[in-house]
Design a protein around this motif. Structure first.
Motif, PDB file in Angstrom:
ATOM      1  N   ASN B  13      20.806 -75.157  52.610  1.00  0.00           N
ATOM      2  CA  ASN B  13      21.221 -76.555  52.391  1.00  0.00           C
ATOM      3  C   ASN B  13      22.234 -77.030  53.434  1.00  0.00           C
ATOM      4  O   ASN B  13      22.760 -78.138  53.334  1.00  0.00           O
ATOM      5  CB  ASN B  13      21.780 -76.733  50.977  1.00  0.00           C
ATOM      6  CG  ASN B  13      23.033 -75.890  50.761  1.00  0.00           C
ATOM      7  OD1 ASN B  13      23.499 -75.211  51.677  1.00  0.00           O
ATOM      8  ND2 ASN B  13      23.569 -75.932  49.556  1.00  0.00           N
ATOM      9  N   GLU B  16      21.646 -80.508  55.264  1.00  0.00           N
ATOM     10  CA  GLU B  16      21.440 -81.749  54.517  1.00  0.00           C
ATOM     11  C   GLU B  16      22.511 -82.754  54.915  1.00  0.00           C
ATOM     12  O   GLU B  16      23.631 -82.359  55.226  1.00  0.00           O
ATOM     13  CB  GLU B  16      21.515 -81.452  53.009  1.00  0.00           C
ATOM     14  CG  GLU B  16      20.341 -80.575  52.594  1.00  0.00           C
ATOM     15  CD  GLU B  16      20.144 -80.492  51.071  1.00  0.00           C
ATOM     16  OE1 GLU B  16      21.129 -80.709  50.343  1.00  0.00           O
ATOM     17  OE2 GLU B  16      19.019 -80.222  50.658  1.00  0.00           O
ATOM     18  N   PRO B  17      22.218 -84.058  54.926  1.00  0.00           N
ATOM     19  CA  PRO B  17      20.946 -84.663  54.527  1.00  0.00           C
ATOM     20  C   PRO B  17      19.909 -84.764  55.655  1.00  0.00           C
ATOM     21  O   PRO B  17      18.819 -85.247  55.414  1.00  0.00           O
ATOM     22  CB  PRO B  17      21.379 -86.075  54.112  1.00  0.00           C
ATOM     23  CG  PRO B  17      22.504 -86.382  55.053  1.00  0.00           C
ATOM     24  CD  PRO B  17      23.210 -85.079  55.306  1.00  0.00           C
ATOM     25  N   ALA B  18      20.244 -84.304  56.855  1.00  0.00           N
ATOM     26  CA  ALA B  18      19.293 -84.470  57.977  1.00  0.00           C
ATOM     27  C   ALA B  18      17.996 -83.723  57.699  1.00  0.00           C
ATOM     28  O   ALA B  18      16.896 -84.246  57.872  1.00  0.00           O
ATOM     29  CB  ALA B  18      19.920 -83.975  59.279  1.00  0.00           C
ATOM     30  N   SER B  20      16.367 -81.209  54.634  1.00  0.00           N
ATOM     31  CA  SER B  20      16.618 -80.752  53.263  1.00  0.00           C
ATOM     32  C   SER B  20      16.426 -79.245  53.133  1.00  0.00           C
ATOM     33  O   SER B  20      15.734 -78.608  53.944  1.00  0.00           O
ATOM     34  CB  SER B  20      15.683 -81.466  52.296  1.00  0.00           C
ATOM     35  OG  SER B  20      14.351 -81.007  52.506  1.00  0.00           O
ATOM     36  N   LYS B  21      17.031 -78.715  52.078  1.00  0.00           N
ATOM     37  CA  LYS B  21      16.867 -77.306  51.717  1.00  0.00           C
ATOM     38  C   LYS B  21      15.384 -76.991  51.536  1.00  0.00           C
ATOM     39  O   LYS B  21      14.878 -75.970  52.010  1.00  0.00           O
ATOM     40  CB  LYS B  21      17.636 -77.093  50.406  1.00  0.00           C
ATOM     41  CG  LYS B  21      17.507 -75.746  49.765  1.00  0.00           C
ATOM     42  CD  LYS B  21      18.506 -75.667  48.597  1.00  0.00           C
ATOM     43  CE  LYS B  21      18.453 -74.325  47.900  1.00  0.00           C
ATOM     44  NZ  LYS B  21      17.440 -74.265  46.825  1.00  0.00           N
ATOM     45  N   THR B  23      12.734 -78.435  52.850  1.00  0.00           N
ATOM     46  CA  THR B  23      12.039 -78.358  54.139  1.00  0.00           C
ATOM     47  C   THR B  23      12.358 -77.047  54.851  1.00  0.00           C
ATOM     48  O   THR B  23      11.461 -76.379  55.373  1.00  0.00           O
ATOM     49  CB  THR B  23      12.437 -79.552  55.034  1.00  0.00           C
ATOM     50  OG1 THR B  23      11.910 -80.741  54.460  1.00  0.00           O
ATOM     51  CG2 THR B  23      11.901 -79.402  56.450  1.00  0.00           C
ATOM     52  N   TYR B 163       9.281 -82.363  59.240  1.00  0.00           N
ATOM     53  CA  TYR B 163       9.972 -83.527  58.660  1.00  0.00           C
ATOM     54  C   TYR B 163       9.217 -84.223  57.541  1.00  0.00           C
ATOM     55  O   TYR B 163       9.736 -85.161  56.936  1.00  0.00           O
ATOM     56  CB  TYR B 163      10.291 -84.551  59.761  1.00  0.00           C
ATOM     57  CG  TYR B 163       9.067 -85.089  60.497  1.00  0.00           C
ATOM     58  CD1 TYR B 163       8.595 -84.489  61.658  1.00  0.00           C
ATOM     59  CD2 TYR B 163       8.371 -86.203  60.014  1.00  0.00           C
ATOM     60  CE1 TYR B 163       7.483 -84.966  62.327  1.00  0.00           C
ATOM     61  CE2 TYR B 163       7.250 -86.688  60.678  1.00  0.00           C
ATOM     62  CZ  TYR B 163       6.824 -86.063  61.837  1.00  0.00           C
ATOM     63  OH  TYR B 163       5.708 -86.548  62.488  1.00  0.00           O
ATOM     64  N   ASP B 166      10.743 -84.718  54.012  1.00  0.00           N
ATOM     65  CA  ASP B 166      11.946 -85.568  54.002  1.00  0.00           C
ATOM     66  C   ASP B 166      11.684 -86.993  54.481  1.00  0.00           C
ATOM     67  O   ASP B 166      12.293 -87.930  53.979  1.00  0.00           O
ATOM     68  CB  ASP B 166      13.032 -84.950  54.893  1.00  0.00           C
ATOM     69  CG  ASP B 166      13.452 -83.570  54.411  1.00  0.00           C
ATOM     70  OD1 ASP B 166      13.306 -83.292  53.214  1.00  0.00           O
ATOM     71  OD2 ASP B 166      13.915 -82.766  55.244  1.00  0.00           O
ATOM     72  N   TYR B 167      10.811 -87.160  55.443  1.00  0.00           N
ATOM     73  CA  TYR B 167      10.662 -88.479  56.084  1.00  0.00           C
ATOM     74  C   TYR B 167       9.234 -89.025  56.086  1.00  0.00           C
ATOM     75  O   TYR B 167       9.020 -90.150  56.510  1.00  0.00           O
ATOM     76  CB  TYR B 167      11.159 -88.404  57.539  1.00  0.00           C
ATOM     77  CG  TYR B 167      12.607 -87.974  57.665  1.00  0.00           C
ATOM     78  CD1 TYR B 167      13.640 -88.889  57.471  1.00  0.00           C
ATOM     79  CD2 TYR B 167      12.947 -86.656  57.944  1.00  0.00           C
ATOM     80  CE1 TYR B 167      14.968 -88.502  57.577  1.00  0.00           C
ATOM     81  CE2 TYR B 167      14.274 -86.252  58.049  1.00  0.00           C
ATOM     82  CZ  TYR B 167      15.279 -87.180  57.865  1.00  0.00           C
ATOM     83  OH  TYR B 167      16.584 -86.798  57.969  1.00  0.00           O
ATOM     84  N   TYR B 174      13.707 -88.978  61.361  1.00  0.00           N
ATOM     85  CA  TYR B 174      13.998 -87.554  61.573  1.00  0.00           C
ATOM     86  C   TYR B 174      14.668 -87.354  62.930  1.00  0.00           C
ATOM     87  O   TYR B 174      15.685 -86.648  63.049  1.00  0.00           O
ATOM     88  CB  TYR B 174      12.691 -86.768  61.473  1.00  0.00           C
ATOM     89  CG  TYR B 174      12.665 -85.387  62.105  1.00  0.00           C
ATOM     90  CD1 TYR B 174      13.422 -84.334  61.587  1.00  0.00           C
ATOM     91  CD2 TYR B 174      11.854 -85.117  63.209  1.00  0.00           C
ATOM     92  CE1 TYR B 174      13.376 -83.066  62.160  1.00  0.00           C
ATOM     93  CE2 TYR B 174      11.789 -83.852  63.788  1.00  0.00           C
ATOM     94  CZ  TYR B 174      12.556 -82.832  63.262  1.00  0.00           C
ATOM     95  OH  TYR B 174      12.507 -81.579  63.824  1.00  0.00           O
ATOM     96  N   TYR B 177      18.312 -88.482  62.791  1.00  0.00           N
ATOM     97  CA  TYR B 177      19.187 -87.537  62.094  1.00  0.00           C
ATOM     98  C   TYR B 177      19.356 -86.222  62.853  1.00  0.00           C
ATOM     99  O   TYR B 177      20.366 -85.530  62.700  1.00  0.00           O
ATOM    100  CB  TYR B 177      18.627 -87.234  60.693  1.00  0.00           C
ATOM    101  CG  TYR B 177      19.119 -88.169  59.625  1.00  0.00           C
ATOM    102  CD1 TYR B 177      20.384 -87.984  59.054  1.00  0.00           C
ATOM    103  CD2 TYR B 177      18.342 -89.225  59.163  1.00  0.00           C
ATOM    104  CE1 TYR B 177      20.851 -88.834  58.071  1.00  0.00           C
ATOM    105  CE2 TYR B 177      18.799 -90.084  58.177  1.00  0.00           C
ATOM    106  CZ  TYR B 177      20.055 -89.874  57.633  1.00  0.00           C
ATOM    107  OH  TYR B 177      20.516 -90.710  56.655  1.00  0.00           O
TER     108      TYR B 177
END
Ligand SMILES: [Fe+2]
Ligand SMILES: [Fe+2]
Lengths: 198, 191
Positions: B13, B16-18, B20-21, B23, B163, B166-167, B174, B177
């Motif tokens: 983790n 995060e937040p770029a 996520s755990k 991912t 990504y 998350d994205y 992505y 971040y």
């Protein structure tokens, strides 16, 4: 005349549980819409504006990489939506089944070969069942290339296609591409594939 | 001797937040691990079995190359994230960035554009050329700068698996971040 994002013949959740609604929605309304917009921008105010998508793809080596990537993306996704249905699955019948038996030995042999093409395409791309002068062939292409393109290794008319870009399955299957490939067989609309086979 | 999956040098983790755990768990424990396993299975009993990873990358094509390069690329990618912010960017690297790109902002912009526009799966690299100057290159799938005799300094994985959880389709987010998690001490040491 600009190309238009085709509407789906079924709801985004119609292919559950094999393909989830969120994936379908993003895939259609973002990815496919992106290819459509980018294709239109790439051909805007040029003589290409009046050509059909088949015409563009058949001469793609003459055009820009933007037309190749987005024209392919536009065509491939339309075919993909068309050959799936919530009433899909099972096996083909009639002339198509006969041709599959003749070219691959049996439906199971065909399925195994197609699955292998889809599983082993490294990176992003598509697996295809292609009609070529009366024969059926299985092939795969990188990125948004397809067998209609003059630069394709195996050329012909695609009658079945499977998107193996990670965006096609990552939200539901993550790294498990083989599970996605197996699920796909439950939503193939064989009537639509048979129509393309002719 | 079989290759081993390197441990992540931070908690799952930590980025995060770029990133996520969730991912990172898939990216490291599944994708990176699979490349290591595939490579080990492919080289067993071959002339490549006792070579080091870079030699395998330089001497192979096809399946062995793809898996070997992806092992190397992912180790290089995961190793470059951490807590050492931009103040840790070393003088010599900053001078080289200015000489090659005009300014740090121009370098960042050029690298970001390359990351947003690579079509399909691949990697974006900041590389050092034999004459010491810097360049930005895109490679597809598993390809990497080692085969071009370039020295990689920084990389961005733009395979969708890096990504998508998350994205989704928003790769530019992505890439935006991505800059917030780079460990500039690691990058400076590479230069
Ligand atoms: Fe797609
Ligand atoms: Fe990756």
């Amino acid at each position: 005349m600009a190309f238009e994002l085709p509407k789906l013949a079924y709801d985004y959740n119609a292919l559950e549980p094999y393909i989830d609604a969120q994936t379908m929605e993003i895939h259609h309304s973002k990815h496919h819409a992106g290819y459509t917009n980018n294709l239109n921008n790439a051909i805007k105010d040029s003589e290409l504006e009046n050509k059909s998508i088949e015409d563009l793809l058949g001469n793609i080596s003459n055009y820009s990489v933007a037309v190749r990537n987005n024209g392919g993306g536009f065509y491939n996704h339309k075919l993909f939506w068309d050959i799936m249905s919530p009433k899909g699955g099972g096996e083909p019948s009639g002339d198509l089944l006969n041709a599959i038996d003749k070219n691959f030995g049996s439906f199971v042999d065909f399925k195994n070969l197609f699955n292998k093409a889809a599983a082993t395409r490294f990176g992003s791309g598509w697996a295809w069942l292609v009609k070529q002068e009366g024969k059926l062939l299985i092939t795969s292409t990188p990125n948004q290339d397809n067998p209609l393109m003059d630069l394709a290794e195996v050329k012909g008319t695609p009658i079945l296609g499977l998107d193996v870009w990670e965006h096609a399955y990552y939200l539901k299957y993550q790294n498990k591409r083989p599970d996605y490939i197996e699920a796909f067989w439950n939503v193939i609309d064989w009537d639509q594939v048979a129509k393309r086979f002719g | 001797m079989a290759f081993e999956l390197p441990k992540l040098p931070y908690a799952y983790n930590a980025l995060e937040p770029a990133i996520s755990k969730h991912t990172l768990e898939f990216h490291h424990d599944k994708h990176h691990a699979a490349y290591v396993n595939n490579l080990n299975n492919l080289i067993i009993g071959t002339e490549f079995e006792n070579l080091d990873l870079v030699d395998i990358i330089l001497k192979t094509k096809g399946g062995i190359f793809n898996n070997a390069a992806q092992v190397w690329n992912h180790t290089f990618y995961f190793d470059q994230f951490g807590k050492n912010k931009i103040e840790k960017l070393s003088g010599p690297l900053l001078i080289a960035i200015h000489a090659s790109f005009g300014s740090f902002e121009e370098f960042k912009e050029k690298f970001s554009v390359a990351a947003k526009t690579l079509f399909g799966a691949g990697w974006i690299w900041l590389v050092k050329k034999p004459n010491g100057s810097l360049d930005i290159i895109q490679t597809t799938n598993a390809e990497n700068p080692l085969t071009e005799r370039l020295t990689p300094i920084l990389t961005c994985d733009v395979w969708e698996h890096a990504y998508y959880l998350d994205y989704q389709n928003k790769r530019p987010d992505y890439v935006g971040y991505f800059w917030s998690i780079i460990d500039w001490e690691v990058i400076s040491n590479r230069y």
